[in-house]
Design a protein around this motif. Structure first.
Motif, PDB file in Angstrom:
ATOM      1  N   MET A 193      60.559  70.174 -13.744  1.00 29.02           N
ATOM      2  CA  MET A 193      59.543  70.551 -14.708  1.00 29.02           C
ATOM      3  C   MET A 193      58.499  71.393 -14.033  1.00 29.02           C
ATOM      4  O   MET A 193      58.257  71.291 -12.846  1.00 29.02           O
ATOM      5  CB  MET A 193      58.945  69.292 -15.313  1.00 29.02           C
ATOM      6  N   SER A 194      57.799  72.259 -14.792  1.00 23.96           N
ATOM      7  CA  SER A 194      56.712  73.046 -14.245  1.00 23.96           C
ATOM      8  C   SER A 194      55.514  72.146 -13.980  1.00 23.96           C
ATOM      9  O   SER A 194      55.304  71.140 -14.650  1.00 23.96           O
ATOM     10  CB  SER A 194      56.306  74.138 -15.237  1.00 23.96           C
ATOM     11  N   THR A 209      56.012  79.855 -17.050  1.00 24.71           N
ATOM     12  CA  THR A 209      57.281  79.155 -17.219  1.00 24.71           C
ATOM     13  C   THR A 209      58.364  80.012 -16.574  1.00 24.71           C
ATOM     14  O   THR A 209      58.090  81.095 -16.044  1.00 24.71           O
ATOM     15  CB  THR A 209      57.591  78.968 -18.704  1.00 24.71           C
ATOM     16  N   HIS A 236      57.115  64.062 -19.746  1.00 22.30           N
ATOM     17  CA  HIS A 236      57.078  65.490 -19.479  1.00 22.30           C
ATOM     18  C   HIS A 236      56.727  66.248 -20.759  1.00 22.30           C
ATOM     19  O   HIS A 236      57.012  65.783 -21.865  1.00 22.30           O
ATOM     20  CB  HIS A 236      58.428  65.982 -18.955  1.00 22.30           C
ATOM     21  N   SER A 282      59.118  71.780 -20.537  1.00 23.45           N
ATOM     22  CA  SER A 282      59.976  71.441 -19.396  1.00 23.45           C
ATOM     23  C   SER A 282      61.426  71.273 -19.830  1.00 23.45           C
ATOM     24  O   SER A 282      62.339  71.501 -19.040  1.00 23.45           O
ATOM     25  CB  SER A 282      59.480  70.159 -18.729  1.00 23.45           C
ATOM     26  N   TYR A 317      65.260  65.205 -15.073  1.00 22.80           N
ATOM     27  CA  TYR A 317      63.993  65.372 -14.383  1.00 22.80           C
ATOM     28  C   TYR A 317      64.080  64.779 -12.985  1.00 22.80           C
ATOM     29  O   TYR A 317      64.722  63.750 -12.773  1.00 22.80           O
ATOM     30  CB  TYR A 317      62.869  64.703 -15.166  1.00 22.80           C
TER      31      TYR A 317
END
Length: 317
Positions: free
Chosen positions: A1-2, A9, A303, A307, A316
């Motif tokens: 995930m960012s 992104t 999240h 993401s 994740y």
């Protein structure tokens, strides 16, 4: 995930690379995208070294986790949950584990809620989601009374803030991607077929801009605009998507956007006492950005929805 504060992104990083590759200075591109030159150079270096794969987020998982509960103990926790429907406070003493550790294990394995389990077999049956972004989009409209200038009853009190005749309603059109929960909303004066169709066109453009290239199916309730509206059907054809209707009197079928409507009310429409309808309307953009990029979503293991777009498999680390 960012990272929750990341400005780009994966889609934004591709734009960065494309603009720099076209011959533009890195400093200029970084400035217009709101990032530092160092960050821009970092993604350019990764792209040159690894190609498109270098633009994806890297795992932050440590190489070793020596204090993690052994796999066989986690399996026993899950077995007790499925077989005896015990909670963390009762499983903990049986296995000599803190209740908080048991809860984390159950959450990790998707067993934290008994309501999601089939009682006789212990199989998870209540959670469902599509396998990839864009496979199914939920669409719905929520009607809200407009706020008079100076504020309504939440600002002025029940008597002074009584509804003014003729103020009318705002119609909040929303679209939610089933897999990622990425959401898009607009405020309109009605829910006619033409309005719904134009909204779907802009929603599709929004999803495409955020990395969902194609919408395959659109799920709605049985409103006339969706059942009979020629403009709605024309947009579906243009997008190459099929339209699906919920069962009559079963809003649960469209549950993801119905749940989003509730969040919309709690965290935007009724978040604070607005003094005008314009003020509430202006606040919608910030809410949507926070919801999509920063708000922790319980159905996504904490999240944000974006993401899941960057990581379609939903894994994740």
């Amino acid at each position: 995930m960012s990272h929750r504060n990341a400005r780009l992104t994966v889609f934004g990083r591709r734009l960065l690379v494309e603009r720099v590759a076209s011959g533009r200075p890195v400093a200029h591109v970084a400035a217009e995208m709101g990032i530092s030159r160092a960050t821009a150079h970092k993604w350019i270096r990764r792209w040159r070294a690894e190609g498109p794969a270098g633009l994806h987020d890297r795992s932050s998982r440590p190489r070793t986790t020596p204090h993690r509960t052994p796999a066989d103990v986690e399996a026993r926790v899950c077995d007790l949950r499925r077989a005896r429907k015990l909670g963390p406070a009762r499983i903990g003493p049986v296995l000599g584990l803190p209740a908080s550790t048991v809860h984390r294990i159950l959450t990790r394995h998707g067993l934290s809620r008994l309501s999601w389990l089939d009682r006789p077999t212990g199989t998870v049956i209540r959670r469902y989601e599509r396998d990839r972004p864009g496979e199914l989009i939920h669409v719905d409209v929520k009607k809200l009374g407009r706020i008079p200038d100076g504020g309504g009853h939440r600002v002025l009190g029940r008597e002074a803030g009584r509804p003014i005749r003729g103020m009318g309603f705002d119609y909040i059109h929303s679209a939610v991607d089933d897999h990622s929960r990425l959401a898009y909303s607009e405020i309109h004066a009605d829910e006619k077929a033409a309005t719904c169709a134009d909204f779907l066109t802009r929603a599709a453009a929004f999803f495409q801009a955020h990395g969902i290239a194609r919408i395959e199916r659109v799920l709605t309730d049985n409103a006339w605009a969706y059942r009979k509206g020629l403009a709605w059907k024309a947009v579906l054809t243009e997008l190459g998507a099929s339209g699906k209707l919920t069962r009559a009197y079963r809003p649960q079928t469209n549950g993801k956007v119905e749940r989003f409507n509730r969040t919309l009310l709690d965290e935007w429409a009724y978040l604070r006492p607005y003094t005008s309808n314009h003020e509430r309307t202006e606040a919608l953009t910030d809410f949507l950005h926070t919801y999509n990029h920063h708000r922790c979503h319980t159905a996504l293991d904490g999240h944000p929805p974006i993401s899941r777009v960057n990581n379609p498999a939903g894994q994740y680390t």
